[in-house]
Motif scaffolding. Structure first.
Motif, mmCIF file in Angstrom:
data_model
loop_
_atom_site.group_PDB
_atom_site.id
_atom_site.type_symbol
_atom_site.label_atom_id
_atom_site.label_comp_id
_atom_site.label_asym_id
_atom_site.label_seq_id
_atom_site.Cartn_x
_atom_site.Cartn_y
_atom_site.Cartn_z
ATOM 1 N N LYS A 10 0.827 -1.208 0.000
ATOM 2 C CA LYS A 10 0.000 0.000 0.000
ATOM 3 C C LYS A 10 0.864 1.263 0.000
ATOM 4 O O LYS A 10 0.399 2.332 0.362
ATOM 5 N N ASP A 11 2.108 1.124 -0.446
ATOM 6 C CA ASP A 11 3.037 2.258 -0.415
ATOM 7 C C ASP A 11 2.543 3.439 -1.251
ATOM 8 O O ASP A 11 2.734 4.601 -0.878
ATOM 9 N N TRP A 18 0.997 3.180 5.457
ATOM 10 C CA TRP A 18 2.177 2.549 4.877
ATOM 11 C C TRP A 18 2.833 3.396 3.782
ATOM 12 O O TRP A 18 3.929 3.081 3.323
ATOM 13 N N SER A 19 2.208 4.469 3.412
ATOM 14 C CA SER A 19 2.865 5.369 2.455
ATOM 15 C C SER A 19 4.000 6.147 3.137
ATOM 16 O O SER A 19 4.825 6.772 2.457
ATOM 17 N N TYR A 20 4.061 6.107 4.502
ATOM 18 C CA TYR A 20 5.094 6.814 5.260
ATOM 19 C C TYR A 20 6.152 5.867 5.834
ATOM 20 O O TYR A 20 7.109 6.309 6.462
ATOM 21 N N ALA A 30 8.609 -1.757 11.172
ATOM 22 C CA ALA A 30 8.507 -0.803 10.064
ATOM 23 C C ALA A 30 9.520 0.320 10.301
ATOM 24 O O ALA A 30 9.812 0.678 11.450
ATOM 25 N N LYS A 31 10.008 0.910 9.198
ATOM 26 C CA LYS A 31 10.995 1.989 9.286
ATOM 27 C C LYS A 31 10.415 3.252 8.672
ATOM 28 O O LYS A 31 9.869 3.224 7.566
ATOM 29 N N LEU A 53 3.627 9.131 13.629
ATOM 30 C CA LEU A 53 3.299 10.211 12.697
ATOM 31 C C LEU A 53 2.602 11.360 13.405
ATOM 32 O O LEU A 53 2.847 12.542 13.120
ATOM 33 N N SER A 54 1.727 11.036 14.339
ATOM 34 C CA SER A 54 0.949 12.068 15.021
ATOM 35 C C SER A 54 1.799 12.906 15.967
ATOM 36 O O SER A 54 1.712 14.147 15.967
#
Length: 278
Positions: A10-11, A18-20, A30-31, A53-54
């Motif tokens: 889902k990049d 998952w784009s991030y 995940a990195k 992210l938040s």
């Protein structure tokens, strides 16, 4: 190693968390693409990714289903404890009225009318659901008798409706003797069932007085059927009986076809083979 992380499927979906991030080949971490942070994703959980992210970039991927599911877990009230009744499917009997329950307990289970007055435990059980349980055995008897009249009217009406539609019936009947310690007071009854194409009705037990001759059997049949507006001559097209001489004679006296009960014949044959004295 950087090679241990690859793009998620889902990049390219900008609405996905998952784009991030890049995902580890084993799927357990995940990195972040914006910093060297490596976060755990055990069991496929993305809660840590959303938190990262938040808090660090003020980015919220609201549409992510995993995020919504996780947030719902944090905000939804805890599920109510299940009761034992929740594991059972409720049947029609769960909604029975008191008259129906009393009638079954008296007719099927053999409870006397008085036990509903004299037994404190039984009264407590019934009062827990039925607040209108009578305090007199006479009243209970009246309710059960009135209930039987109500059921009789329903059966009569249903049979009448089928008759008006041109349907005819078959009849099965047999003699039944009650069991008693004192064999001198055993009572004999005739049990009758009326059958249509898809359904049958039990017309109850009729007391037998005197010898069960073919003529007496026909009298009992006619009297009981007449109470339900059924005629043995015009509404009954077939009868099913066992095979003694009396019933065979009954079959010759009526206009309907007679079928001897196969189950009864098989039972007699099996008993004769297994229990016959040699």
């Amino acid at each position: 190693m950087a090679g241990d992380f690859v793009k998620h499927k889902k990049d390219s979906d900008m609405m996905s968390v998952w784009s991030y991030f890049l995902v580890a080949k084993d799927g357990n971490s995940a990195k972040c693409k914006r910093c060297p942070s490596i976060l755990k994703t055990l069991g496929g959980s993305t809660k840590g990714l959303h938190t990262h992210l938040s808090t660090k970039y003020n980015i919220k991927v609201i549409s992510a289903s995993t995020s919504q599911d996780t947030e719902n877990l944090n905000t939804a009230p805890p599920p109510a404890k299940r009761k034992l009744d929740d594991y059972f499917t409720k049947t029609k009997s769960d909604d029975d009225n008191l008259d129906d329950v009393l009638a079954r307990m008296i007719a099927l289970d053999g409870f006397p009318f008085s036990v509903f007055i004299t037994s404190d435990n039984l009264r407590k059980l019934l009062l827990a659901k039925y607040t209108d349980l009578p305090k007199s055995a006479v009243t209970i008897k009246k309710r059960v008798m009135n209930y039987s009249k109500k059921i009789k009217k329903q059966v009569t009406s249903e049979l009448k409706h089928l008759k008006s539609a041109g349907e005819r019936f078959s009849l099965s009947f047999d003699e039944w003797t009650s069991m008693s310690i004192d064999f001198n007071v055993n009572k004999r009854y005739m049990a009758l069932n009326v059958h249509s194409y898809k359904k049958f009705w039990n017309l109850g037990l009729v007391p037998i007085y005197g010898n069960m001759t073919a003529e007496n059997c026909l009298r009992i049949l006619n009297e009981r059927l007449s109470k339900f507006d059924i005629s043995l001559e015009t509404d009954i097209v077939a009868i099913v009986t066992d095979g003694p001489n009396v019933m065979i004679k009954v079959g010759r006296l009526v206009c309907a076809e007679q079928q001897l009960c196969l189950a009864h014949g098989i039972n007699l044959a099996v008993c004769d083979v297994l229990y016959k004295k040699t």
